[in-house]
Design a protein around this motif. Sequence first.
Motif, mmCIF file in Angstrom:
data_model
loop_
_atom_site.group_PDB
_atom_site.id
_atom_site.type_symbol
_atom_site.label_atom_id
_atom_site.label_comp_id
_atom_site.label_asym_id
_atom_site.label_seq_id
_atom_site.Cartn_x
_atom_site.Cartn_y
_atom_site.Cartn_z
ATOM 1 N N GLU A 62 49.855 40.836 44.019
ATOM 2 C CA GLU A 62 50.512 41.626 42.981
ATOM 3 C C GLU A 62 49.776 42.915 42.630
ATOM 4 O OE1 GLU A 62 53.454 40.921 41.844
ATOM 5 O OE2 GLU A 62 53.585 39.040 42.967
ATOM 6 N N LYS A 63 48.473 42.949 42.838
ATOM 7 C CA LYS A 63 47.696 44.123 42.448
ATOM 8 C C LYS A 63 47.183 44.920 43.645
ATOM 9 C CE LYS A 63 48.381 43.237 38.189
ATOM 10 N NZ LYS A 63 49.316 44.105 37.433
ATOM 11 N N GLY A 64 47.494 44.432 44.846
ATOM 12 C CA GLY A 64 47.144 45.177 46.054
ATOM 13 C C GLY A 64 45.657 45.257 46.332
ATOM 14 N N LEU A 65 44.877 44.289 45.845
ATOM 15 C CA LEU A 65 43.434 44.289 46.092
ATOM 16 C C LEU A 65 43.113 43.561 47.377
ATOM 17 C CD1 LEU A 65 42.165 43.348 42.501
ATOM 18 C CD2 LEU A 65 42.618 45.626 43.424
ATOM 19 N N ASP A 66 42.090 44.020 48.099
ATOM 20 C CA ASP A 66 41.666 43.241 49.257
ATOM 21 C C ASP A 66 40.960 41.984 48.772
ATOM 22 O OD1 ASP A 66 38.872 43.760 48.789
ATOM 23 O OD2 ASP A 66 39.082 45.685 49.791
ATOM 24 N N ARG A 67 40.706 41.039 49.677
ATOM 25 C CA ARG A 67 40.200 39.728 49.286
ATOM 26 C C ARG A 67 38.879 39.829 48.532
ATOM 27 N NH1 ARG A 67 43.302 35.248 48.827
ATOM 28 N NH2 ARG A 67 41.979 33.398 48.638
ATOM 29 N N SER A 68 37.987 40.670 49.017
ATOM 30 C CA SER A 68 36.671 40.811 48.393
ATOM 31 C C SER A 68 36.797 41.382 46.981
ATOM 32 C CB SER A 68 35.789 41.723 49.251
ATOM 33 O OG SER A 68 34.558 41.967 48.605
ATOM 34 N N LYS A 69 37.637 42.423 46.821
ATOM 35 C CA LYS A 69 37.813 43.035 45.505
ATOM 36 C C LYS A 69 38.514 42.069 44.554
ATOM 37 C CE LYS A 69 37.770 46.491 42.568
ATOM 38 N NZ LYS A 69 36.510 46.957 41.957
ATOM 39 N N ALA A 70 39.452 41.286 45.062
ATOM 40 C CA ALA A 70 40.153 40.305 44.228
ATOM 41 C C ALA A 70 39.185 39.242 43.710
ATOM 42 C CB ALA A 70 41.285 39.661 45.017
ATOM 43 N N PHE A 71 38.258 38.836 44.565
ATOM 44 C CA PHE A 71 37.255 37.848 44.161
ATOM 45 C C PHE A 71 36.332 38.430 43.095
ATOM 46 C CE2 PHE A 71 32.977 36.004 44.712
ATOM 47 C CZ PHE A 71 33.265 34.684 44.408
ATOM 48 N N GLU A 72 35.868 39.662 43.279
ATOM 49 C CA GLU A 72 34.984 40.298 42.300
ATOM 50 C C GLU A 72 35.687 40.498 40.965
ATOM 51 O OE1 GLU A 72 31.748 40.946 42.459
ATOM 52 O OE2 GLU A 72 31.798 39.937 44.418
ATOM 53 N N THR A 73 36.976 40.850 41.014
ATOM 54 C CA THR A 73 37.746 41.025 39.779
ATOM 55 C C THR A 73 37.880 39.696 39.039
ATOM 56 O OG1 THR A 73 38.979 42.866 40.754
ATOM 57 C CG2 THR A 73 39.954 41.798 38.822
#
Length: 492
Positions: free
Chosen positions: A175-186
Amino acid sequence: MPSLNTGSPMEGTERSQKGRVTVYTVTGCPHCRQAKSRLSELGLQVHEVDMNQHAELWPQVKQLTGRSTVPQIFFNSIHVGGNDDLQTMVPEKLENLVHLVREEPVPPNSPPLPEEAHLEGAGNQDGEIMCERDEFADMMAEFKQCGAIGSHRKGLKVYGNSFKGAQLVDWLQREKGLDRSKAFETSKILMDRKFFNSVQRKGEFEESNALFRLLEHDPHSALNAREMATCSPLQASELSEILRNMMLKLYSDYLSADGKSVDYKAMSRSPSFEQYCELAVQLQRVDLQALSREEKLAFFINIYNALVIHGNLRLGSPKNMWQRYRFFNYVSYLIGGEVFTLQDIENGVLRGNKKGVAQLLKPFSKSDPRLQVALADAEPLIHFALNCGARGCPPIKTYTPKDIDVQLQIAAEAFLENDDGCRVDGDKGEVKLSQIFKWYKGDFGDTDEKVLNWILNHMSDSPKKSSLQALLKAAGLKVSYMPYDWSTNSKD
């Protein structure tokens, strides 16, 4: 001079007044309310000074009165004393004082008043606080509606209103278009900002089948749960002061004229109480880890005192031993991502994780994250900040980190000044103490002698202190403990 005729209905008729009646008070003090009511009955105009807002005057007031409690009442420059002194004054003496302030102007040596600058800059009493919406609040509100939150099994147990770490990461990607690494950090940031917790109270976010739960869905019945805290985390000490002042103002608004009862039912329906509840939600995400000792003391004392009243509003006043036990072990707030009951605050945090009355175990286990917030050692003075003296209140009712140790000492002096806290009978060689000194004896010393020496060192100079000093030097001193008054002030 005409008699006051203290039972006359004409008593409350206002007349011209050249002098001044000065009453030093604090908001929410029942004894102050009783005194002001009596003065009003006499038809007198009262100049009230709230010591909670004008603490800078207290050293002068204490020097003039030799007292550590409020109210303190002056007719022009003549010190009358506290509420009990006013209520029991012989009619002739009271008549003379009333005549004095009606006919004589205020003398140069009158008691101190706040300067105009202090009056204009008096503290925030109305709960007005800047709420900057957290940049992640909308994101979490969207996630809450995506369908990931529900019942999930972990071993043999099913956790309601939970979600898997992987579900949050997947949603952020999709839904937010983040890559896997950025989604995990978020996701880690969201947990660090205390939007959610691990259902098993593990410290870090995991991208797996580990289960998490939004703070507003915490199954514990915290009085400030069931709603998301959307403000950026507020300063803990500032928030606690505002909440405490709001609750004191509410309490005062619904305190009866005679100071003997509070209409909790009407108070619970007040728009101001709704405003208080909205602001209390923001406690969910305050940062407790960065607090100094002084900040912890001020924060948790203020929150404890506000929570007691909130508990009375929601659950009613406890009437017996079982209800009291349940009240103090059940009434709670969600603070900094963790649930704190009244017992947790008093014994876990403020007493350095010591067993409370009738507790078999310490409040916090070694693995409990709340243990990190506990004071290193018990602070005995908190026992007097969490209570109001039966015949007079401490002149400070909201605590601040800057002067917390001085404020706590003042609270102790006020408590010990009251006969409900300590009675000294020099003729009988006897000292009677509040049950607090028995229940928490280890905080004050392990023997009666150590407890009495602690009391002596925390008393203000007074005849009572001199009498106690003399008794401690004599042989055969007897120590006993007075029954504790558990009566409530709830209006039926």
